[in-house]
Design a protein around this motif. Structure first.
Motif, short mmCIF file in Angstrom:
data_model
loop_
_atom_site.label_atom_id
_atom_site.label_comp_id
_atom_site.label_asym_id
_atom_site.label_seq_id
_atom_site.Cartn_x
_atom_site.Cartn_y
_atom_site.Cartn_z
N ILE A 161 34.48 26.36 40.41
CA ILE A 161 34.37 27.82 40.29
C ILE A 161 35.24 28.38 41.40
O ILE A 161 35.05 28.04 42.57
N VAL A 162 36.22 29.16 41.00
CA VAL A 162 37.20 29.68 41.97
C VAL A 162 37.21 31.20 41.96
O VAL A 162 36.81 31.83 40.99
N THR A 163 37.70 31.75 43.03
CA THR A 163 37.88 33.19 43.15
C THR A 163 39.22 33.44 43.82
O THR A 163 39.91 32.49 44.21
N SER A 167 39.05 37.73 47.90
CA SER A 167 37.76 38.16 47.38
C SER A 167 36.70 38.13 48.47
O SER A 167 36.79 37.37 49.44
N VAL A 169 33.75 37.16 47.66
CA VAL A 169 32.82 36.14 47.15
C VAL A 169 32.98 34.88 47.98
O VAL A 169 34.05 34.28 48.05
N LEU A 175 28.04 36.01 43.14
CA LEU A 175 28.57 36.31 41.81
C LEU A 175 27.58 37.06 40.92
O LEU A 175 27.89 37.41 39.80
N ILE A 180 32.70 36.65 35.37
CA ILE A 180 33.19 35.29 35.51
C ILE A 180 33.90 34.89 34.22
O ILE A 180 33.34 35.02 33.12
N VAL A 232 41.42 35.78 36.97
CA VAL A 232 41.15 35.97 38.40
C VAL A 232 42.39 36.51 39.10
O VAL A 232 42.31 37.47 39.89
N ASP A 238 36.12 38.27 38.52
CA ASP A 238 35.88 38.02 39.95
C ASP A 238 35.94 36.54 40.28
O ASP A 238 36.18 36.17 41.44
N ALA A 239 35.72 35.70 39.27
CA ALA A 239 35.74 34.26 39.48
C ALA A 239 36.02 33.60 38.15
O ALA A 239 35.98 34.23 37.09
N TYR A 260 38.21 28.00 46.42
CA TYR A 260 37.09 27.36 45.72
C TYR A 260 35.77 27.91 46.24
O TYR A 260 35.56 28.01 47.44
N VAL A 261 34.89 28.24 45.31
CA VAL A 261 33.54 28.64 45.68
C VAL A 261 32.61 27.42 45.60
O VAL A 261 31.76 27.22 46.45
#
Length: 343
Positions: A161-163, A167, A169, A175, A180, A232, A238-239, A260-261
């Protein structure tokens, strides 16, 4: 089987399962429902919607083996743009032409469901698929998994899961209330495992991926890993939940402008599957041909190693539904009805 390159340079989705003619062909780019052209839609139905060819839908090739229309139809899932995948799989087409002594045609599927439908109907004989779609297909008796692919030195891979880099986040909990983008409802790394990570973080995923609504965030299904990541980059999401491969540059380094989240490692890499309608001896001959393939099959249209049209994978090994049981286990943990394609 000969040793092949473990590291390659190249980085390298739901609707109901309908008729192939309505599901395949050019899309608008990305993730495997690619788009820029290059591939034939390979429509093998006549005006009445029944298979063309002889009465059984099969004909005999010069080698005496039967395939629909006397052709081996190979369908690609939308993991990368169409033009790119056509170049990557050109040597696969050439090799199977020669190894099986039967004409081989490449087709690009608009989404993962279309690929499954093509195998189920027998319109396609063999396909490269995503793990989740293939596992569901096996459960629904629509596909037979025969091989697993190896890439970048491993038979497993990573979901992310990336942003965007700018951001605010910094964790999955951030999130909540956000938008997404996901690659495809039937993508393991681009939907299933990102949703699992979100649920593990305490967010409600509602009825996703089967249907929208009830989640703590707004879900967009972009129709490809590249398109989800682009959402994104353009600020439309947002992600994004995507496979790690699409977040890396040609040097296997993180692309600029993203962060990377969360990551999930250890997903079994994507399989190659065949149609259950293909006679067993032909399933075996296709499988063995791919097991015996030379290194040149992996080098892309230009025939040179370490260039942009190399296939992302460098080897294959025999596999079956059990290989992908971890994917089904996660789906069950999410409460996903593995027969939801039937609806």
């Amino acid at each position: 089987m000969s040793k092949r390159r473990d590291f390659l340079k190249t980085a390298g989705a739901l609707g109901s399962a309908g008729l192939l003619a309505g599901c395949l062909g050019g899309g608008d780019g990305g993730d495997g429902d690619n788009g820029s052209g290059g591939g034939s839609t390979n429509d093998t139905t006549d005006g009445e919607g029944s298979p063309s060819g002889n009465g059984s839908g099969e004909s005999t090739s010069d080698s005496g083996e039967k395939f629909r229309d006397g052709t081996l139809n190979f369908i690609m899932s939308p993991s990368e743009p169409q033009e790119q995948m056509m170049a990557q799989y050109a040597p696969v087409k050439s090799y199977l032409n020669e190894a099986l002594s039967v004409p081989t045609e490449l087709t690009y599927g608009n989404n993962y469901s279309a690929v499954m439908s093509a195998l189920d109907s027998g319109t396609a004989d063999v396909a490269e698929m995503g793990p989740f779609a293939a596992a569901l297909g096996v459960k629904a008796e629509k596909v037979n998994i025969v091989l697993q692919r190896k890439g970048y030195g491993s038979y497993t891979y990573v979901s992310t899961i990336v942003t965007s880099a700018d951001s605010d986040v910094s964790s999955l909990s951030d999130l909540k209330g956000k938008t997404i983008a996901f690659a495809d409802r039937l993508s393991a790394s681009g939907a299933l495992f990102p949703l699992y990570m979100l649920k593990q973080a305490g967010l409600s995923i509602g009825e996703l991926p089967q249907s929208d609504g009830g989640a703590d965030f707004t879900a967009q299904f972009a129709g490809g890993h590249d398109k989800a990541l682009a959402a994104v980059n353009t600020g439309q999401a947002d992600a994004a939940g995507v496979g790690e491969f699409i977040t890396l540059n040609d040097n296997r380094e993180q692309k600029e402008g993203i962060e990377y989240v969360k990551k999930y490692e250890g997903i079994p890499r994507a399989p190659i599957a065949v149609s259950p309608l293909l006679p067993e001896e032909q399933q075996s001959s296709v499988t063995q041909a791919l097991l015996d393939s030379p290194e040149s099959m992996y080098l892309g249209e230009d025939g040179e190693a370490d260039t942009d049209d190399d296939l992302w994978f460098s080897d294959v090994r025999e596999a079956d539904a059990e290989t992908y049981q971890p994917v089904i286990d996660v789906a069950k943990q999410l409460g996903i009805d593995i027969g939801f394609l039937e609806g």
